[in-house]
Design a protein around this motif. Structure first.
Motif, PDB file in Angstrom:
ATOM      1  N   UNK A   1     -52.995  24.826 -22.122  1.00 47.17           N
ATOM      2  CA  UNK A   1     -52.033  25.912 -21.887  1.00 47.17           C
ATOM      3  C   UNK A   1     -50.910  25.512 -20.940  1.00 47.17           C
ATOM      4  N   UNK A   2     -50.971  24.309 -20.423  1.00 48.62           N
ATOM      5  CA  UNK A   2     -49.893  23.815 -19.558  1.00 48.62           C
ATOM      6  C   UNK A   2     -48.850  23.029 -20.346  1.00 48.62           C
ATOM      7  N   UNK A   3     -49.144  22.733 -21.604  1.00 48.17           N
ATOM      8  CA  UNK A   3     -48.291  21.840 -22.392  1.00 48.17           C
ATOM      9  C   UNK A   3     -47.757  22.575 -23.612  1.00 48.17           C
ATOM     10  N   UNK A   4     -46.455  22.406 -23.868  1.00 46.42           N
ATOM     11  CA  UNK A   4     -45.895  23.023 -25.065  1.00 46.42           C
ATOM     12  C   UNK A   4     -44.928  22.043 -25.715  1.00 46.42           C
ATOM     13  N   UNK A   5     -44.997  21.914 -27.043  1.00 50.57           N
ATOM     14  CA  UNK A   5     -43.946  21.168 -27.737  1.00 50.57           C
ATOM     15  C   UNK A   5     -42.729  22.076 -27.817  1.00 50.57           C
ATOM     16  N   UNK A   6     -41.583  21.511 -27.489  1.00 52.39           N
ATOM     17  CA  UNK A   6     -40.352  22.297 -27.455  1.00 52.39           C
ATOM     18  C   UNK A   6     -39.224  21.378 -27.914  1.00 52.39           C
ATOM     19  N   UNK A   7     -38.775  21.603 -29.143  1.00 51.47           N
ATOM     20  CA  UNK A   7     -37.811  20.673 -29.745  1.00 51.47           C
ATOM     21  C   UNK A   7     -36.398  20.884 -29.210  1.00 51.47           C
TER      22      UNK A   7
END
Lengths: 439, 439
Positions: free
Chosen positions: B263-269
């Motif tokens: 929940x600390x990591x997100x892919x964000x293009x």
């Protein structure tokens, strides 16, 4: 594309990770002692306006100038890099006086830059560790004595053979030249340079400055003197020396009362700090057996820190450690071991990384959570190469595990310095590693 | 004598001891985490030759130039203050390659200087905290994933509501513009600026850059996408995007395997790091509820760190925390309390200083030896004023003793925050003070 040469600039030191780690240990030690005595940390910008830097005169030709970038929208003032931490302190105190509580006890550990000729032990960029106690309008003389035990605590915490703090008072030599204040500054510099080591040369230098026989005899006798009582006799012809002698006496007694061991302190009338702006107490610190290194911590009392900024008087007393030079000297003298190239003290070696990565990382997390700096060898490589890497880096302990160990919730803890290893259970790893790390 | 004005230079922050103490706590915390992961500390000079600073082009107009002092005996090269820690790292790695062990894991916490327009949160002098892992010739992709848990550990150790690391890969957007590499850099900058917040403006900006409808649709759809699988569908018309998508997938899975909570990591293009020289993985970090502060820790992968110094390739991956800006933000957000103006946590108050000085100093020595920073109030003043001084400085505990206490080998320990006090015996002082200091 033409390549740019990757080279150092002369006089700007740049150290290997090993030396930098040793320097950080020393910096932390100094800061820790400054903290223990309650000195409040500040930082000032590396850049000051040139009129601030040159206000007290003197070393303008040693100041590195700073030019603003092309798209600057700021003031037109000339700028330079600070060459010490005292001029910035003076500006800081005047600028922030309303928010500060006096006496203001501050520590400041920062880089400074000086365009001195590059030579052994003289850097153009170096770190200074300063403490000062600054009063507003008045500063009790007890603070002159107070900074000396701080020096003692700092050097006591280092692994050196011994040290000695030498203390004097500039009013004493000043009194000898009371009738020729123009000569006084030059005479102080001559004493500073020639000290007690060469009475004949000192005699000649003072003669050349136009000092009379009584003055020369007094100064030469004084530099051979080791107690305030003796100095009183030597200077009986200079009644104005009484005040400086009384102040010095009070500082010596005060410092001992404040906990400085007597054998660490010596009155030395050849200490003059000729190039500085001290007005009373002056001190220097020498490492036993390495007096040729020169002073490693110097300072003194100044009656008015900030006279070029304000008409209000800010008397102060402080000392400064030239940390970069000290690191250089201590490493040459083998008093500051530069043994490891990394803060990691454990390497978790990996075999079949993809299968057991979770296990290796679990081991690393356990160790890190216990406060033990740990690196995981993440690139695929034979165990032998991983152990060589750890040894090359100065990492003392390796944790090794494979299928059998993970199945049994164990790991092999290897002491790479003594070439011994032991199989320990998962619960026992932290305790076992800690046991190996205790000196 | 004309007085010099004691004033700040715009854009050069200078903090009170309270804020500086808070900044030091934060710096220590960052360094501690970097240590726990085994990053070796280095420092490089603040000053570099201008040809080194400008080798990779770009921001010459932001570089502060440095002029040598008058009596300089050195080389004639132009000099400047470093504007980041990556260019110096490149020079350091090439210059010292023979003495380094690769992959070289380094941390560097230092001031940098940029002639940016001064505005809120943009300083001209600020501290950066960088870590990088640099390979010689080759660097295993696992290291891209490795730096993300370090960011996690650093921000986890802070007292903030939460944070999120957003990650992407520049090869993905690059593939959309594979047939127009000149447009790619501008398009990355447009995405960086407008991100997912304003698809219409992004559409317009890309149109202006000459992108075609398929490219524009793909980029706008991509910035609204949150998973690699979705992105694969969006980019089905751009086969060259497969490599960047696969790398990103590996980094996300690797980082989670390496212990980063999902929940600390997100892919964000929309993360593009438009102004930087990254070639693969890119990441930014946002504090929960304060996304408007912008990224507080950014970084990524570069295929070739030092191409302007050498033909040997040094691929690397790293992240950087802009510490000065973070301190400013955290203090404004009240996440970094600036509560005390001194490291001292105990004030030993004095009454009849001359009679009992030895006793007061004995108390201070006992506390300092136990590692408790202690100030002794050395100037003569009523007890009431001494206690006011301690309160003003944020010192939480006072130790008070007079004739009666010294006769009985006791002292009064007063908690200045809760206005309670207790008489304790000499042996019990450290234990009692420690009890009060535990949060």
């Amino acid at each position: 594309m033409a390549l740019v040469k990757a080279a150092a600039i002369s006089g700007f030191p740049e150290w290997s990770p090993r030396v930098r780690l040793a320097e950080l240990r020393l910096t932390d030690l100094v800061r820790r002692q400054y903290d223990l005595y309650g000195f409040a940390p500040i930082e000032t910008p590396a850049v000051e306006r040139m009129e601030v830097l040159t206000a007290k005169g003197g070393i303008q030709r040693q100041i590195f100038t700073v030019g603003r970038p092309g798209d600057d929208d700021g003031e037109a003032a000339d700028l330079g890099l600070h060459f010490d931490l005292t001029v910035p302190l003076a500006r800081y105190v005047v600028q922030h006086a309303a928010e500060l509580v006096f006496p203001f006890r501050r520590q400041q550990i920062q880089k400074v830059w000086r365009g001195e000729r590059a030579q052994r032990g003289r850097f153009r960029e170096f770190t200074q560790c300063d403490i000062d106690i600054v009063g507003s309008g008045h500063l009790d003389p007890v603070h002159d004595a107070e900074v000396l035990p701080v020096i003692n605590s700092v050097f006591d915490a280092m692994d050196i053979p011994g040290f000695e703090i030498r203390v004097s008072n500039r009013k004493i030599l000043g009194a000898v030249f009371a009738d020729a204040p123009g000569t006084a500054a030059d005479a102080l510099r001559a004493v500073d340079r020639l000290g007690r080591s060469d009475p004949e040369a000192l005699n000649g230098a003072l003669e050349q400055l136009g000092a009379d026989k009584e003055q020369i005899d007094a100064v030469v006798a004084l530099t051979a003197t080791e107690s305030v009582d003796q100095a009183r006799r030597v200077l009986s012809g200079f009644p104005q020396a009484a005040r400086g002698l009384a102040e010095l006496d009070a500082v010596v007694h005060g410092a001992i009362q404040l906990g400085l061991p007597e054998d660490r302190l010596r009155t030395d009338f050849s200490i003059a700090r000729g190039l500085d702006y001290y007005t009373g107490t002056v001190c220097e610190t020498f490492i036993t057996g390495h007096e040729d290194w020169g002073s490693v911590c110097s300072g003194g009392r100044y009656d008015d820190l900030a006279s070029f900024f304000t008409n209000r008087s800010y008397p102060g007393v402080g000392v400064s450690i030239g940390l970069s030079r000290l690191v250089d000297l201590l490493i040459r003298g083998e008093y500051l071991p530069a043994s490891a190239a990394t803060p990691a003290v454990v390497l978790v070696a990996t075999q079949d990384r993809d299968e057991y990565l979770h296990g290796y990382l679990g081991l690393a997390r356990t160790l890190r959570t216990a406060g033990i700096p740990t690196e995981v060898f993440l690139q695929p490589a034979p165990l032998r190469d991983q152990i060589s890497y750890a040894s090359a880096q100065g990492i003392p302990v390796a944790v090794i595990a494979g299928r059998r160990e993970f199945d049994d919730d164990t790991a092999i803890v290897r002491d790479l310095r003594h070439h011994v290893q032991q199989l320990v259970t998962g619960d026992d790893i932290v305790r076992h590693v800690r046991g190996l790390l205790v000196p």
